[in-house]
Design a protein around this motif. Structure first.
Motif, PDB file in Angstrom:
ATOM      1  N   ALA A  35       0.846  -1.429   0.261  1.00  0.00           N
ATOM      2  CA  ALA A  35      -0.153  -0.177  -0.208  1.00  0.00           C
ATOM      3  C   ALA A  35       1.460   1.066   0.155  1.00  0.00           C
ATOM      4  O   ALA A  35       0.856   2.144   0.972  1.00  0.00           O
ATOM      5  N   THR A  36       1.664   0.978  -1.033  1.00  0.00           N
ATOM      6  CA  THR A  36       2.757   2.781  -0.532  1.00  0.00           C
ATOM      7  C   THR A  36       1.994   3.659  -2.020  1.00  0.00           C
ATOM      8  O   THR A  36       1.502   3.393  -2.986  1.00  0.00           O
ATOM      9  N   ALA A  43       7.050   8.852  -2.599  1.00  0.00           N
ATOM     10  CA  ALA A  43       6.210   8.016  -2.590  1.00  0.00           C
ATOM     11  C   ALA A  43       6.220   7.815  -1.063  1.00  0.00           C
ATOM     12  O   ALA A  43       7.300   8.145  -0.233  1.00  0.00           O
ATOM     13  N   LEU A  44       5.013   7.150  -0.393  1.00  0.00           N
ATOM     14  CA  LEU A  44       4.863   6.871   0.641  1.00  0.00           C
ATOM     15  C   LEU A  44       4.647   6.007   1.580  1.00  0.00           C
ATOM     16  O   LEU A  44       3.362   5.681   1.001  1.00  0.00           O
ATOM     17  N   ALA A  49      -2.447   0.339  10.210  1.00  0.00           N
ATOM     18  CA  ALA A  49      -3.582   0.548  10.475  1.00  0.00           C
ATOM     19  C   ALA A  49      -3.984   1.447   9.068  1.00  0.00           C
ATOM     20  O   ALA A  49      -5.285   1.193   8.523  1.00  0.00           O
ATOM     21  N   ALA A  50      -3.445   2.268   8.394  1.00  0.00           N
ATOM     22  CA  ALA A  50      -4.205   3.272   6.728  1.00  0.00           C
ATOM     23  C   ALA A  50      -4.171   2.203   6.067  1.00  0.00           C
ATOM     24  O   ALA A  50      -5.162   2.246   4.438  1.00  0.00           O
ATOM     25  N   ASP A  56      -9.020  -2.351   2.502  1.00  0.00           N
ATOM     26  CA  ASP A  56     -10.556  -2.477   2.545  1.00  0.00           C
ATOM     27  C   ASP A  56     -11.139  -1.887   1.421  1.00  0.00           C
ATOM     28  O   ASP A  56     -12.043  -2.258   0.771  1.00  0.00           O
ATOM     29  N   LEU A  57     -10.701  -0.049   1.011  1.00  0.00           N
ATOM     30  CA  LEU A  57     -11.158   0.707   0.466  1.00  0.00           C
ATOM     31  C   LEU A  57     -11.737   0.126  -0.772  1.00  0.00           C
ATOM     32  O   LEU A  57     -12.391  -0.167  -1.966  1.00  0.00           O
ATOM     33  N   LEU A  58     -10.143  -0.043  -1.631  1.00  0.00           N
ATOM     34  CA  LEU A  58      -9.932  -0.389  -2.593  1.00  0.00           C
ATOM     35  C   LEU A  58     -10.951  -2.386  -3.443  1.00  0.00           C
ATOM     36  O   LEU A  58     -11.282  -2.099  -4.429  1.00  0.00           O
TER      37      LEU A  58
END
Length: 134
Positions: A35-36, A43-44, A49-50, A56-58
């Motif tokens: 989940a970068t 890039a983060l 948790a995020a 979940d959203l994706l």
């Protein structure tokens, strides 16, 4: 473009992806749970948790579902909670009276946490399908 709803403050509804976009996203998710993200060209890597929330959203979007996002810390009145759960106001009042959904009173007004409504909806859906709550 997400649409702001009027019943819940800081809530947005995102329409389902087209079939081709949903399929492409599902393929990418099946290949990796990385989940970068790129924010302003940087890039983060998201914290755990995020990452869980974004994946979940994706996953829901890749399944062709519409998604509603809401801030969890907000308190809802009975009408807002009923709308979020997809039930009538009377049924929501009955759920709070029975203690099925926790409620706090501010004077004579009921206040309900969105997370408690979401947990009840997940448990109800799991009971209908015979699976564990999501």
């Amino acid at each position: 473009m997400p649409q702001e709803t009027t019943a819940l403050t800081k809530t947005t509804q995102h329409e389902a992806l087209s079939g081709a976009d949903a399929t492409s996203l599902a393929v990418a998710l099946a290949e990796s749970t990385d989940a970068t993200v790129f924010v302003n060209g940087t890039a983060l890597r998201l914290p755990a948790a995020a990452t869980d929330a974004v994946l979940d959203l994706l996953t829901r979007l890749s399944a062709g579902e519409s998604v509603v996002l809401s801030t969890a810390e907000r308190w809802l009145n009975t009408s807002q909670a009923a709308q979020l759960a997809g039930v009538s106001n009377t049924y929501m009042r009955n759920l709070t009276d029975a203690g099925t959904i926790p409620v706090e009173y501010r004077g004579s007004h009921r206040r309900i946490k969105p997370a408690d409504v979401a947990a009840w909806v997940a448990a109800r859906d799991a009971a209908r399908t015979g699976g564990p709550p999501a």
